[in-house]
Structures are given as structure tokens and as C-alpha cells.
Motif scaffolding. Structure first.
Motif, mmCIF file in Angstrom:
data_model
loop_
_atom_site.group_PDB
_atom_site.id
_atom_site.type_symbol
_atom_site.label_atom_id
_atom_site.label_comp_id
_atom_site.label_asym_id
_atom_site.label_seq_id
_atom_site.Cartn_x
_atom_site.Cartn_y
_atom_site.Cartn_z
ATOM 1 N N SER A 46 0.510 -1.235 0.043
ATOM 2 C CA SER A 46 -0.043 0.352 0.051
ATOM 3 C C SER A 46 1.172 0.895 0.169
ATOM 4 O O SER A 46 2.481 1.537 0.692
ATOM 5 N N ARG A 47 0.454 2.442 -0.707
ATOM 6 C CA ARG A 47 1.091 3.803 -0.758
ATOM 7 C C ARG A 47 0.581 4.517 -1.224
ATOM 8 O O ARG A 47 -0.773 4.609 -1.816
ATOM 9 N N LEU A 48 0.409 5.731 -0.876
ATOM 10 C CA LEU A 48 -0.261 7.171 -0.727
ATOM 11 C C LEU A 48 0.028 8.081 -2.583
ATOM 12 O O LEU A 48 1.923 8.474 -1.870
ATOM 13 N N ALA A 49 0.081 8.285 -3.157
ATOM 14 C CA ALA A 49 0.209 9.207 -4.023
ATOM 15 C C ALA A 49 -0.036 10.439 -4.577
ATOM 16 O O ALA A 49 -1.575 10.761 -3.917
ATOM 17 N N SER A 77 -6.524 14.072 9.332
ATOM 18 C CA SER A 77 -7.614 14.839 10.762
ATOM 19 C C SER A 77 -7.890 13.190 11.039
ATOM 20 O O SER A 77 -8.168 13.322 12.422
ATOM 21 N N LEU A 78 -8.212 12.129 10.781
ATOM 22 C CA LEU A 78 -8.114 11.039 10.734
ATOM 23 C C LEU A 78 -7.267 10.433 11.353
ATOM 24 O O LEU A 78 -7.372 9.623 12.684
ATOM 25 N N ALA A 79 -5.971 10.578 11.394
ATOM 26 C CA ALA A 79 -5.417 9.813 11.645
ATOM 27 C C ALA A 79 -4.520 9.702 12.398
ATOM 28 O O ALA A 79 -4.592 9.407 13.372
ATOM 29 N N VAL A 80 -4.517 11.326 12.943
ATOM 30 C CA VAL A 80 -4.542 12.055 14.570
ATOM 31 C C VAL A 80 -5.343 11.533 15.032
ATOM 32 O O VAL A 80 -5.078 11.141 16.327
ATOM 33 N N GLU A 270 -1.083 7.190 8.361
ATOM 34 C CA GLU A 270 -1.475 7.654 7.203
ATOM 35 C C GLU A 270 -1.432 7.210 6.198
ATOM 36 O O GLU A 270 -3.029 6.432 5.292
ATOM 37 N N VAL A 271 -1.390 5.741 5.280
ATOM 38 C CA VAL A 271 -0.978 4.862 4.628
ATOM 39 C C VAL A 271 -1.461 3.455 5.309
ATOM 40 O O VAL A 271 -2.860 2.554 3.979
#
Length: 309
Positions: A46-49, A77-80, A270-271
Motif C-alpha cells: 500500500s502506498r499514497l501518491a 485528521s482521522l489519523a490524528v 496515514e497509509v
């Protein structure tokens, strides 16, 4: 290469977030960060781009061969919120506690969802300002809170929301003029204050608390040092949140001592969270499926434009 792209909006992100194993994701991200893991994402593949739309981020999940578009600010904000729930659960000693969430919008919705679902010893959560977002908290979340004996309130004045509170969470996007009004003397003895704004905590708070815990110790060390003025109490040296939570009964160890938790963001969370939200969206049929080809624009991956079917 062709992909079916699922686009999840803010509302569906929050719905999926309510079903996610937030504390486990946050704890794993902290553990891997503390170990200095080269690959902070335990969900390999999994990765974010970035996308051509700055307000969105793209998840590539090689495990299922799919792509998911999510609102960038909402994901952050959800990761926080996930990290805040982990810190609150571990640092509040086993007592019935009160909490206040200060802020508006999606960050507050995420924080409230995380606290209701994962911090079991809360008796009341005050939401301020009293004019919250329409539709939040949702009837389902309100009913779930009521089933747990948790009362949600909306005091008109900030001072009333803070007075004698055991846990205070300052949400992302909170104006500086507001979060600098928070004073430790308003809170209960041994209170836990979580700074999730992403901004430097007020100097008066850092000098008043007994402990300062940070999720990213390197980020804390990079901050500009504040000169110590004569007659002022020196702020405690920041400690790594992950290392403290690995110790048994961390909440009991800090009982009676005020703690400031400064959240700056942990690599990989986050990812990992985006991947979990994508999984839940697929199972529950959330989001909009858009078909198209992934290409590149200016050296960046780009997704199908909105409305493309």
C-alpha cells in the motif's frame, strides 16, 4: 494500466472510520516508528501518491489491485484522531473521566467517533463550540454513546467545557486565538491535554504540565527552542509517546501528574489507515466507483477526473 477507482468522500470516510481498528493501527505505527523501521507501513503493497487535485490523495493497494481516492485533509485528521484515541485510552488512569473536544468540522467528528468507540472509561464528552456541524454527532453514534452510559453535551462557554475536565483534545484546524485560551488551571488535577492542532503548543502550557509526550520525537527536537526567562519554570523535556505506552500501566505511572500529548504525525499511519478505510468501503459498498486509466501529469500520477464513468 487499467484500474477501477473508488472515490470516498468525507462522509463515507467517517462512516468507515467508525468500523476501523484505530487503536491497533496507531499502536503499530508508533511501534514501527520507535524502531526506526525502513518500511513504516505494516500493510506492505500500500502506498499514497499525490493527484492532480491537491485536495485529494490516491491510495494504491497492490494487495487487492485497486485504487482509492480520499480527501487529503480528512485522512490526516482521522489519523490524528486514531492516535489521540490511543493516547487517551492508555494515559487516563482507570477512573470515570470527563472529556472536552474543542473544534469544528470533520476533525471533531473523527475525534468523537474515536473516543466513543475506543476510550471505555469516559462518562461525558463536551463539544465546543456549541454550534456543531449539522448531522454530527450522527444518531447512530449518539445511540452508541448512550448505550455505553456516555453523555454528550454542548456547553455555550469554553470555560464551562474545560472546567474540571480530565481530558481535553484540541482538534486540527482550531484557531490559535482559541487554543491559547486553554489554561491548565481550568482542568482537573492530573489532566491529559492532547494537542492535535499541528501547531506549537502555548508556552504557558508547556511550562505548566508535568510531562510532555510527542508521537514524533525528531519533529519536537527540530522546533525552535524558546528562551527561558528568569523566574519561569522550565518546560519538561519531551519524551517519545511510543516508548512510554510500551511500559505497563502508563496511565497509573502518570496519575496525578498533568500530561501534554503533542501530536505531529507518525510516518506510515496515514497509509495504513487509508488502506483500512478502503477495505471497509469495499465490504460495505461505500464510495463511488469510477473507471479509467491511471496516467501521469507533470511527473505525478493522476486519477480519472470527477464525473468520469
Amino acid at each position: 494500466m487499467g484500474y477501477a477507482t473508488v472515490e470516498i468522500d468525507e462522509r463515507d470516510c467517517l462512516v468507515a472510520f467508525g468500523d476501523a481498528d484505530l487503536v491497533a493501527l496507531a499502536a503499530d505505527a508508533l511501534r514501527r516508528s520507535a524502531l526506526g523501521a525502513d518500511q513504516p507501513d505494516a500493510r506492505r503493497g500500500s502506498r499514497l501518491a499525490a493527484t492532480e487535485h491537491p485536495e485529494r490523495v490516491m491510495l494504491h493497494d497492490e494487495r487487492v489491485g485497486g485504487v482509492c481516492l480520499l480527501p487529503r485533509a480528512v485522512l490526516r485528521s482521522l489519523a490524528v484522531a486514531a492516535m489521540a484515541a490511543l493516547a487517551a485510552r492508555e494515559l487516563l488512569a482507570a477512573r470515570v473521566a470527563t472529556a472536552a473536544v474543542i473544534g469544528t468540522g470533520a476533525p471533531v467528528a473523527g475525534l468523537l467517533t474515536a473516543l466513543v468507540n475506543h476510550v471505555v472509561n469516559l462518562g461525558e464528552v463536551a463539544l465546543w463550540p456549541s454550534h456543531g456541524e449539522q448531522g454530527w454527532p450522527t444518531p447512530k453514534l449518539t445511540a452508541h454513546a448512550a448505550d455505553r452510559g456516555l453523555m454528550l453535551s454542548r456547553p455555550v462557554e469554553l470555560e464551562r467545557a474545560l472546567l474540571g475536565t480530565d481530558l481535553v483534545v484540541l482538534a486540527p484546524g482550531l484557531p490559535e486565538a482559541t487554543y491559547r485560551k486553554v489554561e491548565l488551571g481550568m482542568l482537573a488535577r492530573g489532566a491529559v491535554l492532547i494537542n492535535a492542532t499541528g501547531e506549537q503548543p502555548a508556552e504557558s502550557l508547556t511550562r505548566a504540565v508535568g510531562r510532555i509526550l510527542v508521537d514524533d520525537l525528531s519533529a519536537a527536537r527540530e522546533r525552535t527552542a524558546v528562551p527561558v526567562r528568569a523566574g519561569y519554570r522550565v518546560a519538561p523535556e519531551p519524551m517519545a509517546l511510543g516508548e512510554q505506552l510500551c511500559r505497563p500501566r502508563a496511565g497509573w505511572e502518570f496519575a496525578g501528574e498533568s500530561v501534554l500529548v503533542d501530536l505531529r504525525g507518525v510516518p506510515g499511519l496515514e497509509v495504513a489507515l487509508a488502506s483500512r478505510l478502503y477495505e471497509i468501503a469495499l465490504v460495505r459498498g461505500l464510495g463511488v466507483v469510477r473507471h479509467g486509466l491511471l496516467g501521469s501529469k507533470g511527473g505525478q500520477l493522476c486519477a480519472p477526473t470527477p464525473g468520469m464513468n
